[in-house]
Design a protein around this motif. Structure first.
Motif, PDB file in Angstrom:
ATOM      1  N   ARG A  21      33.376  42.473  42.448  1.00 56.00           N
ATOM      2  CA  ARG A  21      32.183  43.121  43.024  1.00 56.00           C
ATOM      3  C   ARG A  21      31.879  42.609  44.427  1.00 56.00           C
ATOM      4  O   ARG A  21      30.731  42.318  44.777  1.00 56.00           O
ATOM      5  CB  ARG A  21      30.976  42.953  42.107  1.00 56.00           C
ATOM      6  N   ILE A  22      32.941  42.470  45.213  1.00 54.91           N
ATOM      7  CA  ILE A  22      32.808  42.051  46.607  1.00 54.91           C
ATOM      8  C   ILE A  22      33.188  43.218  47.509  1.00 54.91           C
ATOM      9  O   ILE A  22      34.274  43.780  47.386  1.00 54.91           O
ATOM     10  CB  ILE A  22      33.719  40.847  46.918  1.00 54.91           C
ATOM     11  N   ASP A  23      32.279  43.589  48.398  1.00 51.86           N
ATOM     12  CA  ASP A  23      32.568  44.640  49.375  1.00 51.86           C
ATOM     13  C   ASP A  23      33.351  44.039  50.540  1.00 51.86           C
ATOM     14  O   ASP A  23      32.955  43.004  51.091  1.00 51.86           O
ATOM     15  CB  ASP A  23      31.283  45.260  49.915  1.00 51.86           C
ATOM     16  N   ALA A  24      34.432  44.687  50.896  1.00 53.07           N
ATOM     17  CA  ALA A  24      35.227  44.265  52.057  1.00 53.07           C
ATOM     18  C   ALA A  24      35.709  45.509  52.777  1.00 53.07           C
ATOM     19  O   ALA A  24      36.101  46.501  52.139  1.00 53.07           O
ATOM     20  CB  ALA A  24      36.408  43.405  51.614  1.00 53.07           C
ATOM     21  N   LEU A  25      35.685  45.467  54.089  1.00 59.15           N
ATOM     22  CA  LEU A  25      36.140  46.590  54.903  1.00 59.15           C
ATOM     23  C   LEU A  25      37.453  46.213  55.587  1.00 59.15           C
ATOM     24  O   LEU A  25      37.566  45.139  56.174  1.00 59.15           O
ATOM     25  CB  LEU A  25      35.098  46.947  55.963  1.00 59.15           C
ATOM     26  N   VAL A  26      38.430  47.103  55.502  1.00 57.41           N
ATOM     27  CA  VAL A  26      39.685  46.923  56.231  1.00 57.41           C
ATOM     28  C   VAL A  26      39.429  47.370  57.666  1.00 57.41           C
ATOM     29  O   VAL A  26      38.931  48.482  57.895  1.00 57.41           O
ATOM     30  CB  VAL A  26      40.815  47.757  55.597  1.00 57.41           C
ATOM     31  N   ILE A  27      39.752  46.536  58.640  1.00 55.83           N
ATOM     32  CA  ILE A  27      39.430  46.848  60.029  1.00 55.83           C
ATOM     33  C   ILE A  27      40.652  46.676  60.923  1.00 55.83           C
ATOM     34  O   ILE A  27      41.710  46.240  60.496  1.00 55.83           O
ATOM     35  CB  ILE A  27      38.271  45.968  60.549  1.00 55.83           C
ATOM     36  N   LYS A  28      40.456  47.092  62.183  1.00 54.95           N
ATOM     37  CA  LYS A  28      41.461  46.914  63.236  1.00 54.95           C
ATOM     38  C   LYS A  28      42.810  47.553  62.866  1.00 54.95           C
ATOM     39  O   LYS A  28      42.857  48.661  62.319  1.00 54.95           O
ATOM     40  CB  LYS A  28      41.574  45.432  63.581  1.00 54.95           C
ATOM     41  N   GLY A  29      43.913  46.876  63.141  1.00 54.74           N
ATOM     42  CA  GLY A  29      45.229  47.498  63.005  1.00 54.74           C
ATOM     43  C   GLY A  29      45.542  47.976  61.612  1.00 54.74           C
ATOM     44  O   GLY A  29      46.146  49.046  61.425  1.00 54.74           O
TER      45      GLY A  29
END
Length: 261
Positions: A21-29
């Motif tokens: 239940r951890i929100d994480a966003l994939v970013i950049k490349g």
């Protein structure tokens, strides 16, 4: 083949974060590889960048340790560094490196530019990477792409970063362009964003609406504090002094000095 292996490990990591239940966003490349490029292996990268909430740092570290990721020797501190790296190895061979960010950049002028909470609110799905994968909106992804090449690399002409900008500009609708102009103006990064888009247009003939170009040109002002990072001969001591001035009080400033020492 290397990209396929990295994707397998990334999918497993995202599933583990979702289970916790951890929100994480994939970013950049890594995000752009699965959203702007026709195949992820066409976007070369040495690591996967994730953005998380500050409060989730310890929990994310636990998930990564559970998957046998290990932190290499690296700079630590609450003010000097807003990211941490973790490496997964198989038979002593590194197969996947993850950079976990809790702010979008390390320099103080850029660190609070966009918070995880506001980015998560308008995050977009990355179905090519799996049902639990989410990344930045097109507006925010373009802003981060323009800022990254300056905040950390002083107006670098690295072609892959400029090509990222070239591709991202083609994903924005008229309404999103209007939102982009508002965001860069209110966050005082108009000059930096104008430079990135200008360099992409010069190299790749990037199509940008004339009204957007006119607005960026009008808003660009070299007196913006962040515009100082456009200098190619900027020194580390200049970065340090800017960071010290940008912090709100002397306790934080002294802590930053201590962490550098």
């Amino acid at each position: 083949a290397g990209d396929m292996l990295r994707e397998m490990e990334l999918r497993q990591l995202l599933q583990a974060l979702e289970a916790a239940r951890i929100d994480a966003l994939v970013i950049k490349g890594a995000q752009l590889a699965y959203s702007c490029y026709t195949r992820p292996d066409l976007r070369p990268r040495v690591d996967t960048d994730l953005l998380i909430a500050v409060a989730d740092r310890a929990r994310v570290a636990e998930v990564l340790h559970g998957l046998e990721y290990a932190p290499p020797e690296q700079v630590t501190g609450e003010l000097v560094m807003y990211q941490a790296s973790y490496v997964l190895s198989r038979q002593d061979i590194p197969v996947h490196t993850v950079d976990v960010h809790w702010r979008i950049a390390n320099p103080q002028l850029f660190a609070g530019l966009l918070t995880f909470e506001e980015l998560r609110t308008v995050a977009t799905d990355l179905p090519r990477l799996g049902p639990s994968a989410r990344g930045l909106s097109s507006v925010h992804a373009l802003l981060v792409a323009c800022v990254h090449r300056v905040a950390h690399h002083f107006d670098s002409d690295c072609l892959v970063w400029l090509y990222d900008i070239h591709l991202l500009t083609q994903t924005l609708s008229d309404e999103e362009w209007a939102d982009f102009l508002v965001v860069v103006r209110t966050r005082h990064v108009s000059t930096i964003c104008a430079r990135g888009i200008e360099r992409a247009r010069g190299l790749f003939q990037t199509p940008v609406p004339p009204r957007v170009l006119a607005a960026l040109t009008d808003d660009a002002d070299e007196r913006e504090e962040t515009a100082a990072y456009l200098s190619h001969d900027r020194r580390q001591v200049d970065n340090f002094l800017t960071d010290v001035r940008a912090l709100p009080g002397w306790p934080d400033r002294m802590r930053l000095v201590q962490e550098h020492l």
